[in-house]
Write a protein that holds these residues in place. Structure first.
Motif, PDB file in Angstrom:
ATOM      1  N   LYS A  66      -0.797   7.960  -7.660  1.00  0.00           N
ATOM      2  CA  LYS A  66      -0.407   8.757  -7.663  1.00  0.00           C
ATOM      3  C   LYS A  66       1.749   9.151  -7.201  1.00  0.00           C
ATOM      4  CE  LYS A  66      -4.341   8.378  -4.876  1.00  0.00           C
ATOM      5  NZ  LYS A  66      -5.197   7.724  -3.780  1.00  0.00           N
TER       6      LYS A  66
ATOM      7  N   PRO B   3       0.098   4.725   0.785  1.00  0.00           N
ATOM      8  CA  PRO B   3      -0.818   6.146   1.702  1.00  0.00           C
ATOM      9  C   PRO B   3      -0.892   7.346   1.252  1.00  0.00           C
ATOM     10  CG  PRO B   3       0.445   4.492   3.406  1.00  0.00           C
ATOM     11  CD  PRO B   3       0.991   4.324   2.183  1.00  0.00           C
ATOM     12  N   ASP B   4      -2.431   7.955   1.061  1.00  0.00           N
ATOM     13  CA  ASP B   4      -2.333   9.143   0.379  1.00  0.00           C
ATOM     14  C   ASP B   4      -1.698  10.262   0.959  1.00  0.00           C
ATOM     15  OD1 ASP B   4      -3.869   8.085  -1.917  1.00  0.00           O
ATOM     16  OD2 ASP B   4      -5.721   8.793  -0.876  1.00  0.00           O
TER      17      ASP B   4
ATOM     18  N   THR C 221       1.612  10.406  -0.269  1.00  0.00           N
ATOM     19  CA  THR C 221       2.055  10.037  -2.068  1.00  0.00           C
ATOM     20  C   THR C 221       1.804  11.797  -2.044  1.00  0.00           C
ATOM     21  OG1 THR C 221       0.396   9.181  -2.119  1.00  0.00           O
ATOM     22  CG2 THR C 221       2.072   7.484  -2.269  1.00  0.00           C
ATOM     23  N   LEU C 222       1.246  11.884  -1.936  1.00  0.00           N
ATOM     24  CA  LEU C 222       0.328  13.069  -2.237  1.00  0.00           C
ATOM     25  C   LEU C 222       1.013  14.475  -1.856  1.00  0.00           C
ATOM     26  CD1 LEU C 222      -3.821  12.993  -2.115  1.00  0.00           C
ATOM     27  CD2 LEU C 222      -2.315  12.584  -4.172  1.00  0.00           C
TER      28      LEU C 222
ATOM     29  N   ARG D 108       0.377  -0.884  -0.129  1.00  0.00           N
ATOM     30  CA  ARG D 108      -0.055   0.003   0.124  1.00  0.00           C
ATOM     31  C   ARG D 108       1.126   1.383  -0.067  1.00  0.00           C
ATOM     32  NH1 ARG D 108      -4.279   2.522   5.075  1.00  0.00           N
ATOM     33  NH2 ARG D 108      -4.885   3.593   4.115  1.00  0.00           N
TER      34      ARG D 108
ATOM     35  N   GLY E 109      -2.159   3.761  -6.309  1.00  0.00           N
ATOM     36  CA  GLY E 109      -1.028   4.577  -5.256  1.00  0.00           C
ATOM     37  C   GLY E 109      -0.071   4.679  -5.707  1.00  0.00           C
TER      38      GLY E 109
END
Length: 238
Positions: A172, A113-114, A117-118, A111, A169
């Motif tokens: 991103k 996670p946002d 990554t963001l 995974r 993910g």
């Protein structure tokens, strides 16, 4: 070669990498679960940075700090050797421990996670815009932004065509890495993207050859390919 800068990068990387384990433990959960707030010992986990040890009983509740500290030190020292004392080096150093954290989480639970990554994508884009204003910068901010759109768009297309092959993910993450790679040129973007896919393919081949059925994390290989691309771009444009 500026050995002092390389040593500074390695020392910074070792310290920054040693702060990763606690965040990795807290973030390495399934998508439907909340971030971990309690250790395996039952005591509350305080904060996000530092070793994965309980502040009450001193028991370990996650991976140690040795490998993230060592890897981050090697990454930052290598970037210093390749890029030199240019403004964008600070951006690469800031992004390196985040990349190590992302790789650790993805390896643990498949995974990205946002929450990582963001900010990575937005932070890199913003900081490169600042670096472009400082004399001595060797890249192009508009091209970096275009690189993020291109690589992110390419992975979005792959996700739509074959959603079981990679997660959103990865899309991103690709947007942020495209921004990083596009800074030095389109050939660096192509090199980093190809290297990431090649490394992932080689690992997948090993899994099949050894008959180890597993859902392969792609993030660590995308990050490794991006590091190779940036190091190569920083060296050849120096």
């Amino acid at each position: 070669m500026d050995w002092l800068l390389i040593v500074m990068g390695a020392l910074y990387g070792a310290v920054a990498g040693a702060l990763v384990p606690r965040a990795r433990y807290r973030l390495a959960v399934e998508p439907e679960e909340g971030w971990r707030a309690v250790g395996e010992c039952g005591h509350a986990v305080g904060g996000w940075l530092g070793p994965a040890r309980c502040g009450v009983c001193r028991g370990r509740y996650g991976p140690g700090a040795l490998w993230p500290a060592g890897v981050t030190a090697a990454l930052c020292g290598g970037l210093a050797a390749a890029v030199g004392a240019r403004p964008e080096l600070g951006v690469w150093w800031a992004a390196a421990p985040v990349g190590v954290l992302l790789a650790g989480v993805d390896w643990s639970v498949r995974r990205l996670p946002d929450v990582l990554t963001l900010p990575l994508a937005l932070g890199v884009a913003g900081l490169l815009g600042v670096a472009a204003l400082i004399p001595g910068a060797a890249g192009s901010w508009p091209r970096a932004l275009m690189g993020g759109l291109v690589l992110g768009g390419a992975y979005l297309a792959l996700f739509l065509l074959h959603p079981s092959g990679l997660g959103f993910g990865d899309v991103k993450l690709a947007a942020g890495l495209g921004c990083v790679l596009g800074w030095y040129g389109w050939w660096v973007l192509a090199l980093g993207a190809f290297a990431g896919l090649l490394l992932g393919s080689l690992y997948g081949t090993v899994l099949m050859a050894t008959r180890r059925a597993s859902v392969m994390p792609l993030g660590p290989f995308l990050l490794a390919g991006a590091w190779l691309g940036v190091a190569g771009g920083g060296y050849w444009t120096g």
